[in-house]
Structures are given as C-alpha cells and as structure tokens.
Design a protein around this motif. Structure first.
Motif, PDB file in Angstrom:
ATOM      1  N   ALA A 194      36.678  -1.789  54.163  1.00 46.25           N
ATOM      2  CA  ALA A 194      38.028  -2.136  53.223  1.00 46.25           C
ATOM      3  C   ALA A 194      38.922  -2.987  54.180  1.00 46.25           C
ATOM      4  CB  ALA A 194      38.932  -1.044  52.764  1.00 46.25           C
ATOM      5  N   ALA A 195      39.140  -2.512  55.730  1.00 47.96           N
ATOM      6  CA  ALA A 195      40.145  -3.507  56.163  1.00 47.96           C
ATOM      7  C   ALA A 195      39.538  -4.966  56.533  1.00 47.96           C
ATOM      8  CB  ALA A 195      40.285  -2.615  57.635  1.00 47.96           C
ATOM      9  N   TRP A 196      38.076  -4.786  56.865  1.00 49.50           N
ATOM     10  CA  TRP A 196      37.412  -6.093  57.157  1.00 49.50           C
ATOM     11  C   TRP A 196      37.436  -7.138  55.851  1.00 49.50           C
ATOM     12  CZ3 TRP A 196      33.207  -8.789  54.847  1.00 49.50           C
ATOM     13  CH2 TRP A 196      32.947  -9.707  55.502  1.00 49.50           C
ATOM     14  N   LEU A 197      37.436  -6.601  54.887  1.00 51.87           N
ATOM     15  CA  LEU A 197      37.693  -7.537  53.480  1.00 51.87           C
ATOM     16  C   LEU A 197      39.170  -8.044  53.576  1.00 51.87           C
ATOM     17  CD1 LEU A 197      36.003  -5.540  50.472  1.00 51.87           C
ATOM     18  CD2 LEU A 197      35.377  -7.552  51.590  1.00 51.87           C
ATOM     19  N   ILE A 198      39.805  -7.690  54.162  1.00 53.38           N
ATOM     20  CA  ILE A 198      41.184  -8.401  54.472  1.00 53.38           C
ATOM     21  C   ILE A 198      41.346  -9.083  55.452  1.00 53.38           C
ATOM     22  CG2 ILE A 198      43.867  -7.945  54.806  1.00 53.38           C
ATOM     23  CD1 ILE A 198      43.409  -5.269  53.089  1.00 53.38           C
ATOM     24  N   VAL A 199      41.017  -8.482  56.753  1.00 52.48           N
ATOM     25  CA  VAL A 199      41.093  -9.382  58.023  1.00 52.48           C
ATOM     26  C   VAL A 199      39.890 -10.456  58.403  1.00 52.48           C
ATOM     27  CG1 VAL A 199      42.838  -7.574  59.040  1.00 52.48           C
ATOM     28  CG2 VAL A 199      40.570  -7.369  59.461  1.00 52.48           C
ATOM     29  N   ARG A 200      38.676  -9.863  57.882  1.00 51.31           N
ATOM     30  CA  ARG A 200      37.434 -10.485  58.176  1.00 51.31           C
ATOM     31  C   ARG A 200      37.114 -10.737  59.863  1.00 51.31           C
ATOM     32  NH1 ARG A 200      38.077 -14.115  53.383  1.00 51.31           N
ATOM     33  NH2 ARG A 200      39.029 -12.445  51.801  1.00 51.31           N
TER      34      ARG A 200
END
Lengths: 180, 445
Positions: free
Chosen positions: A22-28
C-alpha cells in the motif's frame, strides 16, 4: 480488551507485504515502502496506542502508511500522481478483508516462480523494482522499446500471480520459460 | 506466456507516471468500478515489494560471499534469483578456496531457504522471535538461525546475543524489543532496553543503522553500548566512532571512542568524555523507584523506603521473588568491582527463607558479562526482622543457569562494571524487602 504487544507484532508481520505494498502504491519506491512499514511497526509499539482487535490495528496501519507515504513524497519532492483517497481506501479495505496466505509462503513461491522466468525478465523486474528505475530508463538500459516494456511488465505480473497461486494451491504450473 | 491485458498494461503505465491527466482520470474511474483492476494493482504492489525483498536478500548473501571469497564470481550466475539449492552451487562455482567453499557451502545449506541472517550465540532467560509472516518462536536455543524479524527479551533477566554472517554481534539484556534485518545493510530498531554491539567493518555506503524512538545511529565498525526508552537514548562508544542523529531536531554529531552522548529532546545534545570509574556506591531508594525492579514503597513510621520483591518465572520454569536496583547509570561514573570489594544489603523478610544475593555485571564495552551470586541460609533471616549482610565479592559465583555460556563469560566478577545489585527468594514469597544496597571498596591496608 486491547491487543497485547505480542499480538500487535504478530498481526503487523503477517500484513507486512500488504502494508508495504500500500505504501509502494503511493511512493513507487520499494525501499521507501520498506522504511514506511518499519516506521508503522515502530509507532504501533512505541506510541501509547491500543487496538481493540486486529481489524482496528490493520486499519490504523494502512492509514498510517498512507500518511507516511504522502509525507515522504512531500519531503522528497517527488512528482507522483497519487491515487484519490477514495481509491486508496478501497484498496486498503480489500487488502484488510481478503483471506491471505502466510507471507513467507508467498515469498517462497515467488522465488521459485521467478527462477523459471528468463534472466532478461528478471533483470527487467530488478531494474524496475529494486533499482527503482522508471520504465523509460529500463527500456533504455535494456535496449527495448517503452511499449514493449509496459507489455512485458503487465504480462510478468499476471503470470507471476498465476504461478504463485498455482504453487500455493499445489495445482498450478510453473511459468512458461519461453522468451517473453 | 499470456498476451498482455490492455487494462493491466494501462495500470502499469499509470504507476509509471506516463499517462496524461485525462488518461489518469480514466484509470481512476475504472479502479472505482473494476474489482479486477484493483486486484491487479494490489498484486503488482505486493510483487514489487517481494521482488525487492528477494533481491536485497540475494545481494546481502552476495556481499557476504564476496567478503569470504574475494575471487570474482562467475558473471551472470549470481544475478539470478536463487532457488533453494542454488546458492550452494553458486558458491561452489565461484570460490577459489576449498576451505572457504566448505564453510560458505555449509552455512548456506544449514541456513538457507528462508533467508536466515543471524544466529543466536548466547542466551539466558525467556526470549521470543516474531517474523516470517507472523510466526512466533519461543523455543529458541543457542545455534538457532533466524530470519529478520522482531526479537524480544520477555523477562527482566533475559539476555541474548545475535551474530550476523559477517561476525557482527548485538547483545540485548532485560525486557527489550529489537527489530533486525540484514538485506545488504543491517538495520536495527531498539524499541526499549539495553543493547551492546561489536560491529565488524561494514560495506562502503551501507553502514549498520540502529534506530530508537529518539535517535538514529550509523555505524561502520565499532563497539558501543546503548540504552533507550521512549524519550531518550544513551550511547557509550568504546571503540571506533558512531554518528548519532537526534530525531527531535535532526541535529547530528559523531561520537568517538571513550565518549558518550544523550539524545533527548529536553537535554543538551553534546559529546562528553566517559566518566572515570569508581569502586564505591550506595543505593538511593528513598528517592524513588527509578531503575529498580520490585514494588517501591515510600518510607513510613515503621520502615525505610524500599523495594518489595516481585515474582517472575525464569526460563527453567522457576518462580523467583526478586528486588533489584540499577547501579551504573549513564549520568554517573561506572562502578567497578575489585577482588576485595564487598556488597552490603539491608532489608527484611516476612518469613524465614534462604535469600540469594548477587550482581549483574558488564564488561568494558558495555556487554553483558554475567550474573554472580551467593545464597545465605534461612537461619540467618528471622521472620519480621531486618537483616544486614555484608558479602565478600569472592563468595559470589556465576549463576548456575548461565553455566552453558560459561566459556563466553568471565569466571569471577572482578574488574567489571556493576549493572545492578539484587536479591531474591526462590519458589515461595517470603515478603523480601530491600532497603539499601552498597558496594564497598577493598579495605585500605
């Protein structure tokens, strides 16, 4: 009665890939996503917080990861088109409510699935998700057109999904080993 | 391989940030209504995280192999994501030294598959590890190999030492919680408690990072001890140097050997030289319960301020009733024991019972160096009456529970720093109270 510290730890570790995802979807950025997860875990343990049940904990963890992600984008001045809060919440809700297999088994399954894809595909995934290059940089590095990269990435993710599910269900085939 | 799904391809483009505003709007709209699209996006995110995990794991191992066998690896082979049996094959193919081959191969055979990164090399008291998707392991023993995760000392006497593949050791004492990982770079988080570390030289650009709630430490290769709670971190460096950042304001400084620092929002943040050790000390229990174990009781008309022993169950399954007071603190000189030193303890028991007295000690690097104790028979303690015992340090022996680690620990507590002084009864509550503890220096001839 609130969750014990042990139960908090256990639940967070069980949800590590999902919260980090979920964090990766924001920070990529996978390394930033990992940092965010660790911050979430640290906050859960060191702030004076109590969680009535696992659902409340995960809900808090996803929200905290989202806020940390947005804060990370601001601090690093990244120009990332963020999904609407409404969609992020929808994704987080699905992440919380789905039945999940132990993440250790999923990682093991992915490891085996990756071993059966061509080296060039593994390199593509490595450049994209570990080195943190965008698809244009990956295309340049590999000497392949950008559109071909998009096609390969989407096919790889879908194929890996099928392969992982197959391995965890003991029914699925390995990935085809032909050129992508 | 399946043909690409145009919707999925568009999501890949979206995540790559390559869609126009209008196209991005369309993707957002489709995500609201299309569960399959959301599922793909979640899958892509999870796979990205796991792929990075696996690559860190591979690179961490590769770095370790390079350190063990500097011969260049066969190009291309190591770049592959490993399957369980592969690293051993790769090690065989790349290593030049038969000895290194054997040791590295054995290591991987013994510890692979799930990415174990550290081994428990010493252990006392109850500890537990949580990792691998939430698995909890309590039956940890010396030699247990662990993946990254969270390891906790869950009783006041807990002590354990972790050794990473490069020989770096981290030891934790007491009720502590440590998160650790080593995916090419060691990253540790100490929630609370006391730790000491002996850090081998780390790869350039990848220092060991130790974070607490109030400070972040970067370590390239050194020895240090650290104590942290929710608001402050105390650091003592005995070898090398450590870079410390205070998290409350981002201020950072370098702490060289023989120096210490306190990182807290409400305290001066500056490097101070270590204090010279002393060999005399008296507890200050009337001032409050800080750094004590037991139920603190203020003074009243009938008795001095003191600590009432509280029960806890030790690893062998024994219940002890213990009271303890910390001795060497960050802001006070370390208290060192000599062969001629004595301990004096004053207290009271409600019921006659044998009473155990002892000290927990640390070595010059701040690492746990053992618990030493002696026992006095119940005949020396009259129910309801105060006791006052003076114990020559020569009477204290290593706690029998620590016998399995005897080779790693000193045989006697001489010339070591006192961490705490304690007393306890075994199995049954005897209403043990501790009013005062003292370390008395050797008598002047």
């Amino acid at each position: 009665m609130s969750l014990s510290e042990q139960a908090v730890l256990q639940a967070l570790m069980q949800a590590r890939v999902r919260v980090s995802g979920a964090a990766w979807l924001i920070v990529r950025d996978t390394h930033a996503a990992e940092d965010i997860f660790q911050n979430v875990a640290l906050k859960a343990l060191t702030r004076d917080l109590s969680f009535e049940n696992e659902s409340a904990l995960l809900s808090w963890a996803f929200i905290t990861a989202r806020r940390e992600g947005i804060d990370w984008i601001r601090r690093h001045r990244r120009e990332i088109t963020c999904l609407d809060t409404e969609i992020l919440e929808l994704l987080e809700h699905e992440w919380q409510s789905e039945a999940v297999r132990p993440e250790g088994l999923r990682v093991d399954a992915l490891r085996e699935c990756l071993d059966s894809v061509p080296e060039e595909s593994r390199r593509l995934l490595r450049l994209r998700y570990f080195e943190g290059h965008n698809c244009e940089e990956v295309a340049r590095s590999m000497g392949i057109g950008l559109n071909a990269i998009y096609k390969r990435v989407s096919r790889l993710h879908e194929s890996l999904r099928l392969c992982i599910e197959g391995k965890l269900g003991d029914a699925g085939p390995d990935l085809e080993t032909g050129a992508p | 391989m399946n043909p690409p799904d145009p919707k999925q391809e568009r999501l890949v483009r979206y995540v790559d940030g390559r869609l126009s505003e209008a196209e991005a709007g369309q993707v957002a709209a489709s995500l609201r209504d299309d569960a399959a699209a959301r599922r793909f996006l979640r899958e892509m995110a999870e796979q990205a995280v796991m792929i990075a995990d696996l690559e860190r794991e591979t690179r961490g191992r590769r770095a370790w192999i390079r350190e063990q066998a500097p011969t260049a690896p066969a190009k291309g082979r190591l770049a592959r994501f490993p399957i369980p049996s592969r690293p051993f094959t790769v090690v065989l193919a790349m290593a030049a030294s038969i000895a290194v081959l054997l040791s590295a191969g054995l290591l991987f055979r013994g510890s692979r598959h799930r990415g174990e990164i550290a081994t428990i090399t010493a252990l006392d008291g109850a500890i537990q590890w949580t990792g691998d998707g939430g698995r909890v392991v309590r039956d940890l023993t010396v030699g247990t190999k662990l993946q990254g995760g969270i390891i906790e000392g869950i009783e006041p006497l807990s002590w354990f030492e972790l050794q990473f593949a490069d020989g770096t050791t981290v030891a934790i004492t007491g009720n502590s919680t440590l998160t650790f990982s080593d995916l090419g770079q060691k990253r540790l988080r100490l929630k609370s408690g006391t730790a000491s570390a002996n850090v081998r030289p780390q790869p350039a650009g990848r220092p060991m990072v130790l974070q607490t709630t109030s400070a972040a430490l970067e370590v390239l290769g050194t020895q240090f001890a650290i104590e942290t709670d929710t608001s402050a971190t105390r650091l003592d460096v005995s070898q090398g140097k450590v870079r410390v950042k205070r998290l409350s304001d981002g201020a950072d400084l370098e702490v060289p050997a023989g120096h210490r620092v306190l990182a807290a929002a409400d305290h001066d943040f500056s490097v101070l030289p270590d204090l010279a050790p002393v060999d005399t000390w008296t507890s200050r229990l009337p001032l409050g319960p800080e750094r004590t174990l037991g139920r603190w009781m203020p003074p009243d008309a009938d008795r001095d301020a003191g600590l009432l022993a509280v029960p806890f169950t030790t690893r062998p399954g024994w219940t002890i009733f213990a009271a303890a007071t910390g001795v060497s603190a960050w802001d006070a000189p370390p208290v060192v024991l000599h062969a001629g030193s004595r301990l004096r303890l004053r207290g009271r028991v409600a019921m006659s019972s044998p009473v155990y007295f002892g000290v927990t000690v640390r070595d010059a690097n701040g690492a746990f160096a053992g618990r030493f104790q002696t026992v006095r028979g119940e005949g020396e303690f009259v129910a309801g009456e105060n006791f006052d015992v003076t114990l020559p340090l020569r009477d204290l022996v290593l706690d029998p529970v620590l016998k399995p680690m005897a080779k790693k620990l000193p045989a006697r507590p001489f010339e070591l720093t006192v961490e705490s002084v304690w007393c306890h009864t075994l199995h049954r509550p005897a209403g043990l109270e501790l009013f005062q503890a003292q370390v008395i220096p050797p008598a002047v001839p």
